[in-house]
Design an enzyme around this catalytic site. Structure first.
Site, PDB file in Angstrom:
ATOM      1  N   ASP A  14      -4.016   5.890   5.432  1.00  0.00           N
ATOM      2  CA  ASP A  14      -3.240   5.466   4.257  1.00  0.00           C
ATOM      3  C   ASP A  14      -2.789   6.709   3.503  1.00  0.00           C
ATOM      4  O   ASP A  14      -3.342   7.798   3.684  1.00  0.00           O
ATOM      5  CB  ASP A  14      -4.080   4.580   3.330  1.00  0.00           C
ATOM      6  CG  ASP A  14      -3.264   4.081   2.131  1.00  0.00           C
ATOM      7  OD1 ASP A  14      -2.163   3.545   2.346  1.00  0.00           O
ATOM      8  OD2 ASP A  14      -3.697   4.256   0.978  1.00  0.00           O
ATOM      9  N   SER A  15      -1.789   6.525   2.636  1.00  0.00           N
ATOM     10  CA  SER A  15      -1.339   7.625   1.787  1.00  0.00           C
ATOM     11  C   SER A  15      -2.461   8.078   0.854  1.00  0.00           C
ATOM     12  O   SER A  15      -2.431   9.202   0.357  1.00  0.00           O
ATOM     13  CB  SER A  15      -0.140   7.177   0.959  1.00  0.00           C
ATOM     14  OG  SER A  15      -0.519   6.088   0.132  1.00  0.00           O
ATOM     15  N   TYR A  46       3.383   7.560  -1.426  1.00  0.00           N
ATOM     16  CA  TYR A  46       4.466   7.569  -0.446  1.00  0.00           C
ATOM     17  C   TYR A  46       5.607   6.631  -0.873  1.00  0.00           C
ATOM     18  O   TYR A  46       6.732   6.764  -0.414  1.00  0.00           O
ATOM     19  CB  TYR A  46       3.967   7.078   0.916  1.00  0.00           C
ATOM     20  CG  TYR A  46       3.209   8.081   1.767  1.00  0.00           C
ATOM     21  CD1 TYR A  46       2.715   9.275   1.249  1.00  0.00           C
ATOM     22  CD2 TYR A  46       2.991   7.820   3.122  1.00  0.00           C
ATOM     23  CE1 TYR A  46       2.015  10.167   2.051  1.00  0.00           C
ATOM     24  CE2 TYR A  46       2.306   8.706   3.925  1.00  0.00           C
ATOM     25  CZ  TYR A  46       1.816   9.883   3.388  1.00  0.00           C
ATOM     26  OH  TYR A  46       1.137  10.763   4.200  1.00  0.00           O
ATOM     27  N   GLY A  47       5.258   5.639  -1.710  1.00  0.00           N
ATOM     28  CA  GLY A  47       6.178   4.527  -1.978  1.00  0.00           C
ATOM     29  C   GLY A  47       7.499   4.907  -2.605  1.00  0.00           C
ATOM     30  O   GLY A  47       8.473   4.164  -2.514  1.00  0.00           O
ATOM     31  N   CYS A  77      -1.224   1.018   5.550  1.00  0.00           N
ATOM     32  CA  CYS A  77      -0.303   1.356   4.478  1.00  0.00           C
ATOM     33  C   CYS A  77       1.024   0.665   4.791  1.00  0.00           C
ATOM     34  O   CYS A  77       1.594   0.887   5.866  1.00  0.00           O
ATOM     35  CB  CYS A  77      -0.107   2.878   4.455  1.00  0.00           C
ATOM     36  SG  CYS A  77       1.137   3.448   3.301  1.00  0.00           S
ATOM     37  N   ASN A  78       1.469  -0.175   3.871  1.00  0.00           N
ATOM     38  CA  ASN A  78       2.727  -0.898   4.111  1.00  0.00           C
ATOM     39  C   ASN A  78       3.917   0.035   4.144  1.00  0.00           C
ATOM     40  O   ASN A  78       4.848  -0.149   4.923  1.00  0.00           O
ATOM     41  CB  ASN A  78       2.935  -1.948   3.018  1.00  0.00           C
ATOM     42  CG  ASN A  78       2.016  -3.128   3.199  1.00  0.00           C
ATOM     43  OD1 ASN A  78       2.331  -4.048   3.939  1.00  0.00           O
ATOM     44  ND2 ASN A  78       0.862  -3.098   2.559  1.00  0.00           N
ATOM     45  N   THR A  79       3.891   1.038   3.266  1.00  0.00           N
ATOM     46  CA  THR A  79       5.033   1.941   3.179  1.00  0.00           C
ATOM     47  C   THR A  79       5.206   2.698   4.502  1.00  0.00           C
ATOM     48  O   THR A  79       6.315   2.783   5.041  1.00  0.00           O
ATOM     49  CB  THR A  79       4.841   2.928   2.008  1.00  0.00           C
ATOM     50  OG1 THR A  79       4.479   2.177   0.844  1.00  0.00           O
ATOM     51  CG2 THR A  79       6.088   3.721   1.738  1.00  0.00           C
ATOM     52  N   GLU A 163      -4.113   4.891  -8.515  1.00  0.00           N
ATOM     53  CA  GLU A 163      -4.613   6.183  -8.011  1.00  0.00           C
ATOM     54  C   GLU A 163      -5.256   7.005  -9.138  1.00  0.00           C
ATOM     55  O   GLU A 163      -6.158   7.781  -8.898  1.00  0.00           O
ATOM     56  CB  GLU A 163      -3.469   7.001  -7.381  1.00  0.00           C
ATOM     57  CG  GLU A 163      -2.968   6.455  -6.056  1.00  0.00           C
ATOM     58  CD  GLU A 163      -3.744   6.956  -4.841  1.00  0.00           C
ATOM     59  OE1 GLU A 163      -4.091   8.141  -4.784  1.00  0.00           O
ATOM     60  OE2 GLU A 163      -3.997   6.134  -3.934  1.00  0.00           O
ATOM     61  N   CYS A 197       1.089  -4.185  -0.535  1.00  0.00           N
ATOM     62  CA  CYS A 197       0.712  -2.781  -0.684  1.00  0.00           C
ATOM     63  C   CYS A 197      -0.803  -2.781  -0.694  1.00  0.00           C
ATOM     64  O   CYS A 197      -1.420  -3.579  -1.416  1.00  0.00           O
ATOM     65  CB  CYS A 197       1.253  -2.199  -1.984  1.00  0.00           C
ATOM     66  SG  CYS A 197       0.577  -0.557  -2.356  1.00  0.00           S
ATOM     67  N   THR A 198      -1.397  -1.906   0.097  1.00  0.00           N
ATOM     68  CA  THR A 198      -2.851  -1.980   0.271  1.00  0.00           C
ATOM     69  C   THR A 198      -3.615  -1.509  -0.972  1.00  0.00           C
ATOM     70  O   THR A 198      -4.835  -1.651  -1.025  1.00  0.00           O
ATOM     71  CB  THR A 198      -3.279  -1.180   1.516  1.00  0.00           C
ATOM     72  OG1 THR A 198      -2.769   0.159   1.415  1.00  0.00           O
ATOM     73  CG2 THR A 198      -2.738  -1.827   2.775  1.00  0.00           C
ATOM     74  N   HIS A 199      -2.906  -0.967  -1.950  1.00  0.00           N
ATOM     75  CA  HIS A 199      -3.561  -0.648  -3.232  1.00  0.00           C
ATOM     76  C   HIS A 199      -3.753  -1.891  -4.109  1.00  0.00           C
ATOM     77  O   HIS A 199      -4.615  -1.907  -4.980  1.00  0.00           O
ATOM     78  CB  HIS A 199      -2.710   0.340  -4.034  1.00  0.00           C
ATOM     79  CG  HIS A 199      -2.787   1.757  -3.570  1.00  0.00           C
ATOM     80  ND1 HIS A 199      -2.295   2.169  -2.356  1.00  0.00           N
ATOM     81  CD2 HIS A 199      -3.281   2.870  -4.173  1.00  0.00           C
ATOM     82  CE1 HIS A 199      -2.477   3.474  -2.235  1.00  0.00           C
ATOM     83  NE2 HIS A 199      -3.078   3.914  -3.327  1.00  0.00           N
TER      84      HIS A 199
HETATM   85  N1  DGL Z   1      -0.948   1.789  -0.069  1.00  0.00           N
HETATM   86  C1  DGL Z   1       0.343   2.016   0.406  1.00  0.00           C
HETATM   87  C2  DGL Z   1       1.094   0.758   0.768  1.00  0.00           C
HETATM   88  O1  DGL Z   1       0.502  -0.142   1.248  1.00  0.00           O
HETATM   89  C3  DGL Z   1       1.247   2.989  -0.250  1.00  0.00           C
HETATM   90  C4  DGL Z   1       1.120   3.367  -1.603  1.00  0.00           C
HETATM   91  C5  DGL Z   1       1.927   4.618  -1.890  1.00  0.00           C
HETATM   92  O2  DGL Z   1       1.516   5.666  -1.428  1.00  0.00           O
HETATM   93  O3  DGL Z   1       2.966   4.488  -2.560  1.00  0.00           O
HETATM   94  O4  DGL Z   1       2.277   0.636   0.624  1.00  0.00           O
END
Ligand code: DGL
Length: 287
Positions: A14-15, A46-47, A77-79, A163, A197-199
């Site tokens: 993940d990011s 990353y988003g 990570c979805n992004t 974060e 988004c996994t966050h």
């Molecule tokens: N957790 C990540 C996701 O699922 C990305 C979050 C990020 O780095 O912007 O998209």
């Protein structure tokens, strides 16, 4: 598997911390395997980054895992799944360390399921700018569930708030309410919302409180864990390449003390991470 290939852990990427919400469920569902978790915290989020940057960073991460022998990497990570997975699978994987290695993302297992959960056929997606602008969710959901309409809302402040461990305060509430209201204003009949988004599972309780009780809010962790379990059953040739000691090593590209402190919030258990850097050497490719 080539003759000189040794078994190794499953890689989880993940990011930053978000992938830990997915890994938590994978580790609970499949505790017997070994895992290597990498969070690119030094370059997160990353988003908000361009397609090219997310692709490059994700390719560097995949290279890091392959170099350490991991035969299977999960982009938790979805992004990264939205912006890099397909390109890496099609253009890079065939010429990287071992073309029989595999990379799996989080979007497909989620989209395969989501249509079975909605009664109104109106699904909401909350995600980063990168995931929303890739249009991956509407495109993939359309393939499996053509009758389902998808409404997306980007939530650019949520990952930085999470974060930085600021997500419990009133400032965070403002942005959470604003984005949830904007999604529901697009289509009040939405009855299923995907936290894409996994966050975002860390915000699930807050999001649910802003919605009518009938609206389902879905996190991806359990979905991905179940899908991985089925993948390994279907692919014994991959399953036998994974070491089975029940151990995990955590790596971060940023400060390990912060990673251990904040990461335990996401993972629900103590973490002792090690530092690494990305890229860790020259890639096999020219860009
Ligand atoms: N957790 C990540 C996701 O699922 C990305 C979050 C990020 O780095 O912007 O998209």
């Amino acid at each position: 598997m080539t003759n000189d290939t040794k078994a190794a852990p499953i890689g989880i990427f993940d990011s930053g911390y978000g992938g830990l919400t997915v890994f938590k469920e994978i580790a609970a569902r499949l505790p017997g395997y070994d895992y290597l978790y990498l969070g690119d915290n030094a370059r997160s989020p990353y988003g908000t980054r361009s397609f090219e940057t997310v692709y490059l960073y994700t390719l560097q991460a995949v290279n890091w895992f392959f170099k350490r022998g991991c035969p299977l990497v999960i982009l938790a990570c979805n992004t990264a799944s939205a912006k890099a997975l397909r390109s890496i699978q099609q253009h890079d994987l065939p010429t990287m360390y071992d073309p029989t290695n595999r990379i799996l993302g989080v979007i497909r297992p989620t989209t395969e399921l989501v249509g079975s959960l909605t009664s109104s056929n109106k699904v909401g997606v909350l995600a980063t700018n990168g995931t929303v602008s890739s249009n991956s969710y509407p495109i993939e959901i359309q393939k499996f569930w053509p009758e389902v309409e998808v409404y997306q809302q980007a939530c650019p402040m949520w990952v930085p708030l999470i974060e930085n461990n600021e997500f419990e305060n009133e400032g965070a509430d403002f942005f959470i309410s604003k984005n949830v209201a904007a999604l529901m204003a697009q289509q009040p009949a939405i009855d299923t919302i995907l936290l894409a988004c996994t966050h975002y599972p860390l915000l699930k309780n807050k999001i649910e409180k802003l919605l009518p009780a009938a609206v389902k809010v879905l996190s991806q962790g359990e979905i991905i864990a179940e899908s991985l379990a089925k993948y390994l059953q279907r692919h014994p040739e991959m399953e036998c390449r994974i070491t089975k000691g029940g151990k995990t090593s955590f790596y971060t590209t940023d400060n390990t003390t912060s990673f251990d402190e904040k990461g335990s919030l996401f993972f629900g258990k103590e973490i002792a991470s090690r530092h690494t850097k990305l890229p860790d050497d020259e890639l096999l490719h020219n860009f």
